[in-house]
Motif scaffolding. Structure first.
Motif, PDB file in Angstrom:
ATOM      1  N   LEU A 224       0.819  -1.215   0.000  1.00  0.00           N
ATOM      2  CA  LEU A 224       0.000   0.000   0.000  1.00  0.00           C
ATOM      3  C   LEU A 224       0.854   1.266   0.000  1.00  0.00           C
ATOM      4  O   LEU A 224       0.321   2.364   0.171  1.00  0.00           O
ATOM      5  N   GLN A 225       2.162   1.115  -0.156  1.00  0.00           N
ATOM      6  CA  GLN A 225       3.057   2.269  -0.042  1.00  0.00           C
ATOM      7  C   GLN A 225       2.767   3.322  -1.114  1.00  0.00           C
ATOM      8  O   GLN A 225       2.785   4.519  -0.837  1.00  0.00           O
TER       9      GLN A 225
ATOM     10  N   TRP B 236      -6.634  -2.547   0.168  1.00  0.00           N
ATOM     11  CA  TRP B 236      -7.145  -3.223   1.361  1.00  0.00           C
ATOM     12  C   TRP B 236      -6.235  -4.393   1.730  1.00  0.00           C
ATOM     13  O   TRP B 236      -5.871  -5.196   0.872  1.00  0.00           O
ATOM     14  N   VAL B 237      -5.900  -4.487   2.994  1.00  0.00           N
ATOM     15  CA  VAL B 237      -5.219  -5.671   3.525  1.00  0.00           C
ATOM     16  C   VAL B 237      -6.170  -6.305   4.530  1.00  0.00           C
ATOM     17  O   VAL B 237      -6.520  -5.678   5.536  1.00  0.00           O
TER      18      VAL B 237
ATOM     19  N   PRO C  11      -3.213  12.055   3.322  1.00  0.00           N
ATOM     20  CA  PRO C  11      -3.154  11.251   2.088  1.00  0.00           C
ATOM     21  C   PRO C  11      -2.331   9.976   2.224  1.00  0.00           C
ATOM     22  O   PRO C  11      -2.569   9.008   1.517  1.00  0.00           O
ATOM     23  N   ARG C  12      -1.340   9.977   3.089  1.00  0.00           N
ATOM     24  CA  ARG C  12      -0.511   8.763   3.244  1.00  0.00           C
ATOM     25  C   ARG C  12      -0.630   8.247   4.667  1.00  0.00           C
ATOM     26  O   ARG C  12       0.341   8.086   5.396  1.00  0.00           O
ATOM     27  N   SER C  13      -1.848   7.971   5.035  1.00  0.00           N
ATOM     28  CA  SER C  13      -2.108   7.412   6.362  1.00  0.00           C
ATOM     29  C   SER C  13      -2.806   6.060   6.196  1.00  0.00           C
ATOM     30  O   SER C  13      -3.275   5.714   5.117  1.00  0.00           O
ATOM     31  N   LEU C  14      -2.864   5.317   7.276  1.00  0.00           N
ATOM     32  CA  LEU C  14      -3.488   3.989   7.277  1.00  0.00           C
ATOM     33  C   LEU C  14      -4.667   4.001   8.229  1.00  0.00           C
ATOM     34  O   LEU C  14      -4.540   4.424   9.388  1.00  0.00           O
ATOM     35  N   LEU C  15      -5.802   3.538   7.733  1.00  0.00           N
ATOM     36  CA  LEU C  15      -6.993   3.396   8.566  1.00  0.00           C
ATOM     37  C   LEU C  15      -7.152   1.914   8.901  1.00  0.00           C
ATOM     38  O   LEU C  15      -7.232   1.071   7.994  1.00  0.00           O
TER      39      LEU C  15
ATOM     40  N   CYS D 203      -8.793   4.902   0.105  1.00  0.00           N
ATOM     41  CA  CYS D 203      -7.660   5.152   0.996  1.00  0.00           C
ATOM     42  C   CYS D 203      -7.005   3.822   1.348  1.00  0.00           C
ATOM     43  O   CYS D 203      -7.392   2.770   0.843  1.00  0.00           O
ATOM     44  N   ARG D 204      -6.004   3.862   2.212  1.00  0.00           N
ATOM     45  CA  ARG D 204      -5.283   2.654   2.609  1.00  0.00           C
ATOM     46  C   ARG D 204      -5.928   2.101   3.875  1.00  0.00           C
ATOM     47  O   ARG D 204      -5.967   2.793   4.897  1.00  0.00           O
ATOM     48  N   ILE D 205      -6.384   0.832   3.804  1.00  0.00           N
ATOM     49  CA  ILE D 205      -7.138   0.261   4.926  1.00  0.00           C
ATOM     50  C   ILE D 205      -6.607  -1.130   5.262  1.00  0.00           C
ATOM     51  O   ILE D 205      -6.389  -1.962   4.366  1.00  0.00           O
ATOM     52  N   LEU D 206      -6.396  -1.348   6.548  1.00  0.00           N
ATOM     53  CA  LEU D 206      -6.109  -2.679   7.104  1.00  0.00           C
ATOM     54  C   LEU D 206      -7.317  -3.073   7.933  1.00  0.00           C
ATOM     55  O   LEU D 206      -7.735  -2.314   8.817  1.00  0.00           O
ATOM     56  N   LEU D 207      -7.910  -4.240   7.644  1.00  0.00           N
ATOM     57  CA  LEU D 207      -9.094  -4.644   8.411  1.00  0.00           C
ATOM     58  C   LEU D 207      -8.905  -6.048   8.965  1.00  0.00           C
ATOM     59  O   LEU D 207      -8.233  -6.882   8.368  1.00  0.00           O
TER      60      LEU D 207
END
Length: 1148
Positions: A139-140, A145-146, A234-238, A256-260
């Motif tokens: 996601l860099q 989604w991860v 803009p370069r954050s992880l939710l 956006c960048r998401i880890l769930l």
């Protein structure tokens, strides 16, 4: 502590003291290292809230950050907001740098984003952690989604939080920050509140205050969040923790960048963008789980009680269960046995501990997964209660249980898999599905009242190949339904034994008798169990043997024999029964396994004695239960012959080495490959062994390499840790001393060398070759082993074991034995052989070296009440025994032959015994007095002979030899009457017709010749056999001649015409590549010439008229040479290749 932070604590002190509950908060602060256990104990003895704040005011900035983060994690959002402005502004992430990436900068970023602290007790799952971080690096450069998914209590949330607790991840991928949002099972209003809170936190971090009104709808909230994440962060992880519903996830589909974290891996199917997955295994490995228990109880792992391992095994290492029980034991350290029993009894409600986890008890966590299923699917899921533990089933089984179409069943099962309610083994076709033990235990506990009805209503049986589940587990379901009488009738039925053994093999049957022994008749159960254990190798052969015939060999008092006899009454067959055996092999062998096609080079016990691993020429590695012989695992392990296998000290790993020059390490439980070492050995690897203790796990290997032939491996390194130098010939075997200080190696150079494991230096050399005479030739040391005290070493070279005196013989294998190993307690001995079998022996019952082993050449005198047997023993002595039932008495021992005795025969009056030998002589004995006359003239061994007539007046003897001649003797005078050059090749057998007119000879030249007894001329030459003709026999009317060859084929010829009448039915070849289990060595006609009995690898009875086989008897050994038949064709006597004497009687 900075003044701003101290000021916030003082300003809101009263509010904090009123609203917070310190025990939960202190757990997090201890895990962060800002509070000690002693400080926690002191606070617990006072007003906890007041005491905690007093302590906090005396600490530094890190303590304030930890306290703030604990409030966020424990959902004290209002209190955390009060302290937010006081968070210390730590600008340099280089300060307080630590080895695990927890710099002050990292702590600040995670604290501001609401990321939970580490649990109070934490163990690192590095492999999983690396996989999650690898996906996060994807996601860099772009959004995506991860998904971290797994069943309840598998540690998904802890793993997600730990994955971002890393300076490199934050700096390189998410410099805009990490933002944590706990979701759970929410309705729309609650979800809106969650997003409002997140937006408030993000806006406040930007401006120091929030001037915007909260969004009033989910759509507005989604747009507000999209703006903040794309424009401001803009370069954050939710991180979305514990997501259940795809509708909830769609609200966050904002590019956006998401880890769930979730239990449902299919959730991201409903959103757009790049997608990556990491599956969290349902359990920790044993060492990690024990580490958690040791941290909770403040005990070193090796000092934990045995119940600790049992708890871990019972819950399959579930992080949730281990943590819940660990927390309970922290307060009640003497309750190990109690909590283990609660787990075993499925009392999940009692395994309860208030904690920061969303569910206080295991049953709540499991129930939550079921609540989200549709009603009709929830009912189907409960039906899985009837499945047995650790069993994988195909979809076809559930088609039968649910009465649904296969496609519909597969869709439902996939839904269960997606929601982590079921697991799938996709390596098999068709796919196999299974439940985690905890899921199954939960279902059993929830449906206990309805369980018996489940069993009684199902399951139907099916002949479908994929529905063999029901054949295997019918006994299990009957026992669960309390159908005791029906279970008794089923399991003690030879018909059931035959069906299940034919389809599943004998191991599953043996397991059933052991599993349900307490509810079955003990004596009858032991009879069936012994029958299966001793005949297991026969029941695995194809064509499948006659179970009734095998059962007729049991003692007449046995229920197995009684049922076989009943079956016989309904069959028109010549069934037989074994009534006497000359030694106690039955009691010695516990079980016999036929695991591989081809030689078996290695077989070893696991360290707990519960499993056996085998490998060999078939290139496979197989694991069996040691008690039942049930196959647990089969792996196609190498590209060439597998020469050795070995268990690790904890039995979790198996190492194999091969002629393909590779060394491999396998997971026993998962049956998957963990490591391959393939670069360093240049020749075949002969042996491998792990260290004996768990202190430091190493693997030793030895090979045929020229000099670098002994290596020690650390499994965590790609290359060998050490190479031992000293041998310049192939090294056959290596083994660690009991304390792992030394490694012993055995080599073709005639030495055993002892190396220090730590330094790899040679410590001592034992020159074994000097212990043999110089003319003994090359001395190859094959293997060695240490005594238990580590003070002595025993080795084997040539045909000698250089140790204490021989204690016992274990006869039974039919070919070379490659390896033997004692069980850990010494009560059992494992052996493997080129005969394709693994045998397990009971060491207390093996016979001593003084036991007599009979050779297969014998003769028998039958009378009304007694049987006299003459046979050569293993010392070339003649043993003459009286065998009245049931015991035998030795009558005489005759010595004179200088080599192996090949044939012995009583005269008609029983007073004279005639013998022939490899020493080229024939001897005529008055066996009661010991007088002897020697007949000399043959140039090679005399395989056999025959009296030309059975009358007392006739003294002429016919003999034949490997020298191709037939000679006629007068046994009274010793005179040679005739000398006939009969065949170009060795003569293998001969027989005189009952009317005295003809005699027949068979030869290695593949021909049979008929001779006239008056003119001594050849009458007919019979051709047609494709191999050496080994045996022949005239019918009683002298009109028919039967001949048998080395391919197992039997032909019937007309004596008068010299033409072929019939070839006995050619069944499919057996594992020995023969039609008869070996050469056809002897034959006899019944008095009416309607039946023919023949011997080879086993005994067969034939219908002479149509040439069809009627019955087969399988001895323990093989390669029967002769069979002796009573005049009424009712009693049969033979000796097998391992010296067991059989007396078989027809059932009437």
């Amino acid at each position: 502590m900075e003044e701003g932070a101290r000021s916030c604590l003082l300003r809101f002190r009263h509010r904090l003291e009123e609203d917070m509950k310190p025990p939960y908060l202190m757990d997090h602060m201890i895990s962060d290292g800002v509070m000690s256990m002693d400080e926690e104990e002191k606070i617990r003895t006072q007003d906890q809230a007041v005491a905690l704040l007093e302590l906090l005011l005396r600490k530094d900035n890190n303590a304030y950050i930890s306290f703030y983060n604990a409030l966020v994690k424990e959902a004290y959002d209002d209190l955390a907001n009060l302290l937010h402005d006081g968070l210390p502004q730590i600008l340099s992430y280089a300060q307080n740098n630590s080895s695990d990436g927890l710099t002050s900068y990292v702590k600040m970023v995670l604290s501001e984003g609401g990321v939970p602290q580490r649990p109070v007790v934490f163990v690192n799952r590095q492999e999983l952690l690396n996989r999650v971080r690898e996906k996060l690096y994807q996601l860099q450069k772009d959004s995506g989604w991860v998904t971290v998914f797994g069943m309840a209590g598998s540690g998904k949330s802890v793993l997600a939080a730990e994955a971002v607790r890393n300076h490199g991840i934050i700096e390189e991928c998410f410099p805009g920050g990490i933002h944590w949002l706990s979701i759970g099972q929410l309705d729309k209003p609650d979800l809106l509140v969650k997003i409002q809170s997140l937006c408030f936190r993000l806006e406040q971090s930007l401006n120091g205050q929030c001037l915007n009104r909260p969004p009033s709808s989910l759509d507005e909230a989604k747009e507000r969040l999209r703006f903040l994440m794309l424009r401001r962060y803009p370069r954050s992880l939710l991180i979305l923790d514990d997501v259940w519903d795809s509708a909830v996830l769609r609200v966050f589909d904002i590019h956006c960048r998401i880890l769930l974290t979730t239990r449902n891996r299919s959730l991201t199917d409903s959103v757009s963008g790049a997608k990556y997955e990491v599956e969290v295994e349902s359990g920790l490995d044993e060492n990690k789980a024990l580490e958690i228990l040791s941290l909770y109880t403040k005990t070193k792992p090796h000092s934990l009680p045995e119940e600790a391992r049992s708890i871990v095994r019972e819950c399959k290492g579930s992080p949730l269960v281990v943590s819940l029980i660990g927390a309970l034991l922290k307060e009640k350290p003497n309750r190990w046995r109690y909590y283990l029993s609660q787990l075993q009894q499925k009392q999940f409600k009692r395994i309860r501990k208030s904690s920061s986890y969303d569910y206080d008890a295991l049953d709540q966590a499991m129930a939550a997964s079921l609540e989200v299923l549709p009603d009709e699917h929830r009912k189907l899921y409960k039906d899985l209660t009837v499945i047995e533990k650790d069993i994988k089933i195909p979809a076809k089984v559930l088609c039968i249980l649910w009465d649904l179409e296969p496609e519909e069943v597969e869709d439902i099962l996939q839904e269960f898999v997606n929601k982590s309610l079921l697991f799938v083994d996709s390596h098999n076709k068709p796919y196999l599905y299974y439940l985690h033990d905890l899921q199954l235990d939960f279902l059993v506990e929830q449906n206990r009242d309805q369980l018996e009805q489940h069993y009684r209503n199902g399951p139907p049986t099916s002949g479908d190949e994929e529905s063999l589940y029901w054949i295997r587990f019918l006994t299990y379901h009957m026992a669960k339904a309390n159908l005791t009488q029906e279970l008794y009738s089923l399991m003690f039925s030879l018909n059931w034994v035959s069906i299940k053994a034919r389809i599943m093999g004998p191991a599953h049957l043996i397991n059933d008798y052991m599993e349900y022994g307490p509810i079955l008749d003990k004596e009858v159960r032991s009879q069936f169990q012994e029958f299966l254990s001793l005949n297991g190798h026969q029941l695995e052969q194809r064509p499948f043997p006659d179970v009734v015939q095998l059962a007729l060999s049991q003692p007449q008092t046995s229920e197995v024999y009684r049922q076989a006899l009943q079956s016989f009454l309904h069959l028109d067959l010549n069934h037989l029964i074994k009534t006497k055996s000359s030694h106690n092999l039955k009691k010695m062998i516990i079980s016999l396994i036929h695991p591989h096609q081809g030689s078996i080079y290695s077989a070893c016990f696991s360290n707990n004695g519960a499993k056996i691993a085998t490998c060999g020429a078939s290139r496979t590695l197989k694991v069996f239960r040691s008690v039942t012989g049930e196959k647990l695992t089969e792996i196609q392990a190498h590209d060439d012959e597998v020469l050795c296998c070995a268990f690790s000290p904890d039995d979790r790993l198996l190492a194999t080495c091969s002629s393909d020059r590779k060394v491999k390490v396998w997971s026993v439980e998962q049956a998957n490959l963990l490591r391959v070492f393939e670069e360093e050995h240049e020749e075949q690897v002969n042996h491998c062994q792990f260290t004996n203790t768990r202190r430091k796990l190493l693997l030793a290997t030895c090979s045929n390499d020229e000099c670098m032939n002994v290596k020690v491996w650390n499994l965590n390194r790609p290359n060998s840790q050490n190479t031992m130098f000293g041998h310049f010939e192939p090294v056959n075997h290596c083994c660690f001393s009991p304390d792992d200080t030394y490694l012993a190696t055995s080599s073709n150079d005639g030495t055993v060398k002892l190396f220090q494991v730590s330094s790899a230096n040679e410590w001592k050399t034992i020159n074994v070759s000097i212990m043999f005479a110089e003319n003994d030739g090359e001395v190859l040391v094959k293997c060695s082993t240490w005594t238990a005290d580590g003070k002595r070493i025993i080795c084997a070279a040539k045909n000698a074991v250089l140790a204490n005196k021989k204690m016992a013989d274990c006869s039974g294998h039919l070919s070379w034995v490659h390896r033997v190993q004692f069980s850990p307690d010494g009560s059992q001995l494992l052996s493997c052989s080129d005969d394709q079998t693994v045998r397990m022996w009971e060491t207390k019952r093996i016979h001593t070296s003084s036991a007599v082993c009979l050779k297969r050449d014998s003769d028998v005198l039958f009378s009304e009440e007694e049987i006299i047997v003459s046979a050569a023993d293993n010392c070339n002595r003649l043993q003459v025994s009286f065998l009245g039932m049931p015991s035998g008495k030795l009558l005489a021992t005759l010595q004179g032959h200088t080599k192996t005795v090949l044939r012995c025969h009583f005269s008609q009056n029983g007073q004279t015994l005639i013998t022939s030998s490899e020493d080229t002589t024939i001897r005529v004995w008055r066996w009661q007095s010991g007088e002897v006359r020697v007949l000399e003239g043959h140039k090679e061994q005399v395989r056999c002979f025959s009296l030309l007539s059975n009358t007392l007046a006739n003294t002429r003897l016919l003999s034949w030899s490997f020298d191709g001649t037939v000679k006629v003797w007068d046994i009274e005078t010793g005179e040679k009457l005739q000398d006939i050059e009969a065949h170009q090749g060795a003569i293998l057998s001969g027989h005189v017709s009952p009317d005295g007119c003809f005699f027949a000879t068979t030869s290695a030249d593949k021909t049979v010749k008929l001779w006239d007894c008056e003119s001594w001329q050849c009458v007919h030459t019979l051709s047609g056999h494709q191999d050496c003709v080994r045996s022949c026999r005239f019918s009683w009317d002298s009109r028919c001649l039967a001949t048998g060859d080395d391919n197992g084929e039997i032909r019937l010829w007309s004596v008068k015409e010299g033409c072929l009448l019939k070839i006995c039915s050619q069944e499919s070849k057996d594992g020995m590549d023969s039609l008869h289990g070996g050469w056809v060595t002897d034959m006899h006609f019944s008095p009416d010439d309607s039946l023919l009995v023949s011997t080879g690898g086993y005994i067969k009875w034939w219908n002479v008229e149509n040439g069809e086989a009627l019955q087969t008897f399988y001895p323990t050994g093989t390669a029967l040479k002769r069979i002796h038949v009573s005049s009424d064709f009712s009693t049969f006597v033979t000796i097998d290749s391992i010296g067991i004497l059989y007396i078989l009687q027809r059932v009437v």
